[in-house]
Design a protein around this motif. Structure first.
Motif, mmCIF file in Angstrom:
data_model
loop_
_atom_site.group_PDB
_atom_site.id
_atom_site.type_symbol
_atom_site.label_atom_id
_atom_site.label_comp_id
_atom_site.label_asym_id
_atom_site.label_seq_id
_atom_site.Cartn_x
_atom_site.Cartn_y
_atom_site.Cartn_z
ATOM 1 N N TYR A 725 -0.621 20.425 -6.065
ATOM 2 C CA TYR A 725 0.579 19.574 -5.967
ATOM 3 C C TYR A 725 1.285 19.577 -7.317
ATOM 4 O O TYR A 725 0.684 19.304 -8.366
ATOM 5 N N GLN A 782 -3.471 13.670 2.498
ATOM 6 C CA GLN A 782 -3.568 13.293 1.096
ATOM 7 C C GLN A 782 -2.449 12.296 0.725
ATOM 8 O O GLN A 782 -2.648 11.353 -0.048
ATOM 9 N N ARG A 785 -3.262 8.694 1.566
ATOM 10 C CA ARG A 785 -4.164 8.074 0.597
ATOM 11 C C ARG A 785 -3.407 7.639 -0.652
ATOM 12 O O ARG A 785 -3.570 6.520 -1.155
ATOM 13 N N TRP A 786 -2.516 8.512 -1.162
ATOM 14 C CA TRP A 786 -1.812 8.191 -2.400
ATOM 15 C C TRP A 786 -0.796 7.074 -2.204
ATOM 16 O O TRP A 786 -0.594 6.229 -3.074
ATOM 17 N N ARG A 787 -0.121 7.053 -1.057
ATOM 18 C CA ARG A 787 0.856 5.975 -0.813
ATOM 19 C C ARG A 787 0.155 4.618 -0.714
ATOM 20 O O ARG A 787 0.665 3.598 -1.173
ATOM 21 N N TYR A 790 -1.505 4.231 -4.707
ATOM 22 C CA TYR A 790 -0.813 4.336 -5.987
ATOM 23 C C TYR A 790 0.705 4.231 -5.869
ATOM 24 O O TYR A 790 1.351 3.550 -6.673
ATOM 25 N N GLU A 952 -3.957 13.050 -8.486
ATOM 26 C CA GLU A 952 -4.263 11.634 -8.239
ATOM 27 C C GLU A 952 -4.502 10.906 -9.549
ATOM 28 O O GLU A 952 -4.098 9.734 -9.718
ATOM 29 N N LEU A 955 -1.131 9.955 -10.914
ATOM 30 C CA LEU A 955 -0.564 8.809 -10.199
ATOM 31 C C LEU A 955 -1.218 7.506 -10.655
ATOM 32 O O LEU A 955 -0.555 6.472 -10.818
ATOM 33 N N LYS A 956 -2.525 7.576 -10.831
ATOM 34 C CA LYS A 956 -3.248 6.374 -11.261
ATOM 35 C C LYS A 956 -2.785 5.945 -12.657
ATOM 36 O O LYS A 956 -2.586 4.754 -12.938
ATOM 37 N N ARG A 959 0.698 4.357 -12.487
ATOM 38 C CA ARG A 959 0.699 2.983 -12.011
ATOM 39 C C ARG A 959 0.291 2.014 -13.117
ATOM 40 O O ARG A 959 0.744 0.871 -13.178
#
Length: 972
Positions: A725, A782, A785-787, A790, A952, A955-956, A959
């Motif tokens: 990604y 995937q 899960r991310w929405r 995060y 991921e 993204l973490k 946030r």
């Protein structure tokens, strides 16, 4: 089967045919008498042999008695001598008596046995050894005495067995007497001998009054052997009783008595000699053991041997009776056979004489003649058939003329020509169909030489020679066969005909009948079928089948001449576009014209073929070098690129040509075809409208490509495909708003395979559809899960190629999958190419509309690199435009490089589209794009495509940062 029968019995049949019935019956009678004589002689000889064998066995039994008595007395002598040597003087007198009796028995047996048997075991040597034991010249101790006697007894027992073998006693065919003889000659004497050894050894120990440990051990071993022999002898005697029911009870008692007697001796030795001090006198032990031995010999002498003799005599009487009965039956059969033969002879000869007389009468014309026989045999059936024949002959003669008229009517109405000819070659029959085929009337043809009427001039001499050859030898290769030849019409033109000739005899002369069929139409049909099977219907060029045959012939020709051959594969470029635009009829016109142009570039000796579709092939034979083939290929390219006049318009095509040379590139036809095909595709890959010679690297590339396709089939099942990604950054905020899902293949041997290598293969093989489905499902899984964890507003872009649109049955599966996951439609962006919009079919338009209805957004990828048609931007209601990275790179290199990106951004914003820039790698590029008003950007400046876990983590991190990922994402 009948032929093999005649081959087998032919000589006998020919012999019988030469004889009259008197001689036939003489032969049959002689053969029957000979057969009966041979049979009776064989039976007599067999029975006589059995009788002599039985008489021989009886004589052998008398010798066995005498030898058994000798062994019995030598055994006594061994025991008495053992006591005498140990000091018991009282045994000396009895020993002398036993020695005298043994001498007399030796004298008796020497006079009874035949000379050949005497020399076999040398009875005289046995007698000599006995004389040495009876009166030894030198003193002998007890062990030596025991061993010498034992050796002599063993030799006597062996001699007894040889006598039994010589007289056939051990080979007796009757099991009842066999076990009796075996017990008498072998088993029981062996047991008695072991008892005799115990007797002699025991007497010696008792006479000495003491025993050493070695003597005790040896005696114990002798007792054990005796006990084992007792069991064997008892078992053999019981079997003798089972095979002799009349003697069974007596044999059972005998077995019990023998067992009890031997057991008593065994117990006596073990309790009175082997256990504790010796208290038994040698005289008592000798007497008890001798009594047992004498009783065992009495069993042999008075029960076993007489029983065996009785059985043999009974068998002998039966054989003599069978011999007399057999000879009587043979004599009776001989008399009956002779009587029946004489009666059969007179019965048959009388019937044959009547048949002959009636046949002569019928031959003289007396059709009322009939035969009457008293018999009911085959001759009576012949007589009945003769009478039926005589009755039917009159009717046959009466209907003969009617049949001839009917046959003439059949011949005249036949669909085939029927031409008849005599030995002189003249026509004797000519039916109407012959008139129709050859043009001659019946009156004109009959009486004329047939070869002058219907045989072409070039074959007439051969026709005449063939007729002469048949009349001289009787052999005609053209007879009774279906032949296809050429006939001649009256007006002089040739006719293909099918001919069958049959020959018959009429009044002692040969007559020939020819059945002729005009096959002109059949030949035309065959030629049409052959043409359709070997030539292309549209271009009239050789098709694939004839091309392969020509290629094989040219290979043989090249091998003989040693010169090269060039094979060319020609494929028309963009012919499908002409077909789709103007229709198949116009496409056919183009193919015919292309074939004509290619033909103009090659020699008459070369082969031009159409393999199918827009593929042609040329075989250039007898080439000295590749220069000529290059000129031919260049000429073809030139003529094929000229405009094609289609009446209302014109078409412009080109061609891709692959060339391969024999024998340099391949050794067989399959290899040449494969190489030319690969070279042709190499020309297409080089931009088309060119020719390309085959090189070995093409073969390697093709093999690598095939292996990659094979591996790609397994990649999805074996979970070798992964998604990476790449973040898409908002240029104003510096945060991750979107991500593009990019497919990667982690090959177990090749490592990470570039999408540029395997995506085209997937599109070509159709694997792009299941792979694309997997990418969509994996990316959305995937994304969910991310929405949730995060970024609630995160979007994922998924690429969909034109091949997926074309090959997939529909996109309800993708939409249903989103609904199953609970994701909104605007969470996914589908990226397409400009070429899809330019060639958009109704099917593509329907799929794009379904995506819009489901809320899924559409992005045009690599905008500006293909054929752009701005009208499609409004027609299909796009959401995003992605500026190709080539435009982004030029922004920092060329001062005017911002013009196109700026125009694309302004145009997109005017149309309400969001702009994403690809391939941003420098801060300068980022700043310029942001200044121009670009909405989003992606590239290595911000991040490379990342595995799901690494993405991921970003993204973490985003946030947890209050101002987004500006520092991390290359945003200052």
């Amino acid at each position: 089967m009948a032929m093999r029968f005649h081959l087998l019995f032919g000589p006998a049949i020919r012999l019988m045919n030469r004889l009259d019935y008197r001689r036939k019956f003489a032969v049959f009678g002689g053969l029957v008498l000979l057969a009966l004589f041979v049979l009776s002689h064989s039976l007599y000889s067999s029975l006589r042999q059995d009788i002599e064998a039985a008489e021989h066995e009886l004589a052998g039994l008398s010798h066995i008695r005498t030898l058994s008595q000798i062994v019995q007395r030598v055994q006594k002598h061994r025991g008495l001598r053992a006591g005498e040597l140990a000091g018991v003087r009282s045994m000396g007198a009895e020993r002398q008596v036993q020695a005298a009796e043994t001498d007399a028995l030796f004298d008796h047996i020497a006079t009874q046995l035949p000379a050949g048997l005497l020399s076999q075991r040398d009875l005289f040597a046995l007698r000599t050894d006995w004389e040495r034991l009876r009166s030894p010249g030198e003193p002998m101790d007890s062990p030596a005495n025991f061993d010498a006697h034992t050796r002599l007894i063993e030799r006597l027992l062996n001699f007894e067995a040889d006598v039994a073998d010589a007289y056939g006693l051990t080979l007796d065919p009757d099991p009842a007497s066999t076990y009796l003889i075996d017990s008498s000659v072998s088993k029981l004497p062996a047991t008695i001998e072991r008892l005799g050894r115990v007797r002699a050894f025991g007497v010696a120990l008792l006479s000495a009054g003491h025993a050493s440990p070695e003597q005790v051990s040896e005696l114990s071993a002798l007792v054990t052997e005796l006990d084992s022999a007792r069991k064997v002898a008892g078992y053999n005697i019981e079997k003798t009783g089972r095979y002799n029911p009349a003697l069974q009870s007596e044999m059972s008692r005998s077995a019990v008595d023998i067992g009890d007697s031997l057991s008593a001796i065994v117990r006596l030795v073990r309790t009175r000699i082997l256990s504790g001090p010796v208290t038994l006198s040698p005289e008592v032990f000798y007497r008890d053991a001798t009594s047992t031995i004498d009783s065992l010999y009495a069993q042999i002498e008075h029960m076993l041997l007489p029983a065996a003799e009785r059985l043999i005599r009974e068998r002998l009487d039966g054989l003599r009776h069978a011999l007399m009965l057999t000879m009587g039956m043979v004599s009776a059969l001989l008399g009956v056979a002779l009587y029946c033969s004489i009666g059969g002879y007179y019965a048959i000869t009388r019937s044959v004489r009547n048949l002959a007389e009636s046949a002569r009468a019928l031959a003289d014309g007396r059709l009322e003649e009939r035969i009457r026989l008293d018999s009911r045999d085959e001759l009576a059936q012949i007589a009945g058939s003769f009478n039926d024949m005589a009755a039917g002959l009159s009717a046959l003669i009466a209907t003969r003329r009617d049949n001839e008229d009917t046959m003439r009517a059949i011949i005249d109405s036949a669909l085939d020509a029927v031409v008849q000819m005599n030995e002189d070659g003249e026509v004797t029959g000519w039916n109407p169909q012959a008139e129709a085929i050859f043009g001659w009337t019946r009156s004109e043809a009959v009486g004329q030489p047939m070869h002058a009427l219907i045989v072409p001039p070039e074959y007439r001499e051969a026709h005449v020679r063939g007729l002469r050859h048949f009349l001289a030898t009787g052999a005609g290769p053209a007879l009774n066969r279906r032949l296809t030849i050429t006939g001649r019409h009256r007006d002089g033109h040739d006719i293909p005909i099918e001919l069958t000739i049959a020959v018959s005899r009429v009044n002692g002369r040969h007559a020939f009948s020819a059945f002729i069929r005009d096959i002109t139409e059949q030949k035309k049909a065959e030629e049409l079928i052959w043409t359709q099977a070997n030539y292309d219907v549209l271009t009239q060029l050789p098709n694939r089948r004839m091309f392969r045959d020509r290629l094989d012939q040219e290979l043989l020709k090249a091998n003989r001449s040693g010169r090269c051959m060039v094979l060319m594969f020609i494929d028309l470029d963009r012919f499908k576009e002409v077909n789709d635009a103007f229709g198949h009829q116009t496409g056919d016109v183009v193919l015919i014209e292309a074939a004509r142009r290619i033909r103009s570039c090659v020699r008459e000796s070369d082969t031009l073929a159409r393999l199918g579709g827009d593929e042609f092939t040329v075989i250039l034979s007898e080439q000295d070098d590749a220069a000529h083939a290059q000129r031919v290929a260049s000429d073809m390219l030139q003529v094929l690129t000229a405009p094609y006049d289609l009446g209302h318009t014109s078409a412009h095509l080109s061609a891709s040509i692959g060339l391969t040379v024999y024998p340099q590139d391949a050794a067989d036809a399959d290899g040449l075809i494969r190489n030319a095909d690969q070279a042709m595709y190499g020309a297409k890959d080089s931009g088309r409208n060119c020719f390309n010679f085959f090189v070995s690297s093409m073969q390697e590339a093709a093999q690598k490509r095939l292996q990659l396709i094979k591996d790609l089939h397994a990649a999805l099942e074996q979970e070798q495909l992964v998604l990476h990604y790449q973040p898409i950054i908002g240029l104003e905020t510096g945060t991750i708003h979107k991500a593009e899902a990019l497919l990667r293949w982690q090959h177990p041997q090749r490592g990470l395979v570039s999408p540029a290598d395997f995506i085209p293969l997937a599109e070509e093989t159709g694997l792009i559809v299941p792979i694309g489905d997997w990418v969509f499902r994996e990316a959305t899984r995937q994304l969910l899960r991310w929405r949730e964890a995060y970024a609630p507003g995160l979007q994922v872009s998924v690429n969909k190629s034109p091949a997926q649109f074309e090959r997939s049955a529909g996109d309800e599966g993708w939409i249903d999958h989103l609904q199953t996951l609970g994701l909104p439609g605007d969470s996914v962006v589908i990226e397409i190419t400009e070429s899809l919009l330019l060639d958009a079919t109704s099917k593509v338009a329907r799929q794009l509309c379904k995506y819009r209805e489901a809320g899924i957004q559409i992005s045009i990828d690599d905008f500006g690199t293909g054929y752009s048609a701005l009208s499609y931007l409004t027609k299909f209601d796009m959401d995003y435009l992605k500026i190709d990275q080539s435009f982004v790179r030029n922004m920092s290199r060329d001062p005017a490089g911002t013009a196109l990106p700026e125009a694309i951004i302004l145009l997109s914003h005017k149309l309400g589209l969001t702009v994403v820039a690809e391939g941003v790698e420098t801060v300068a590029q980022r700043d310029l794009l942001r200044d121009l008003g670009c909405d989003y950007a992606q590239g290595y400046l911000f991040s490379r495509p990342l595995p799901a876990a690494d993405f991921e983590a970003i993204l973490k991190m985003q946030r947890g940062m209050p101002h987004g990922c500006v520092p991390m994402m290359g945003m200052a």
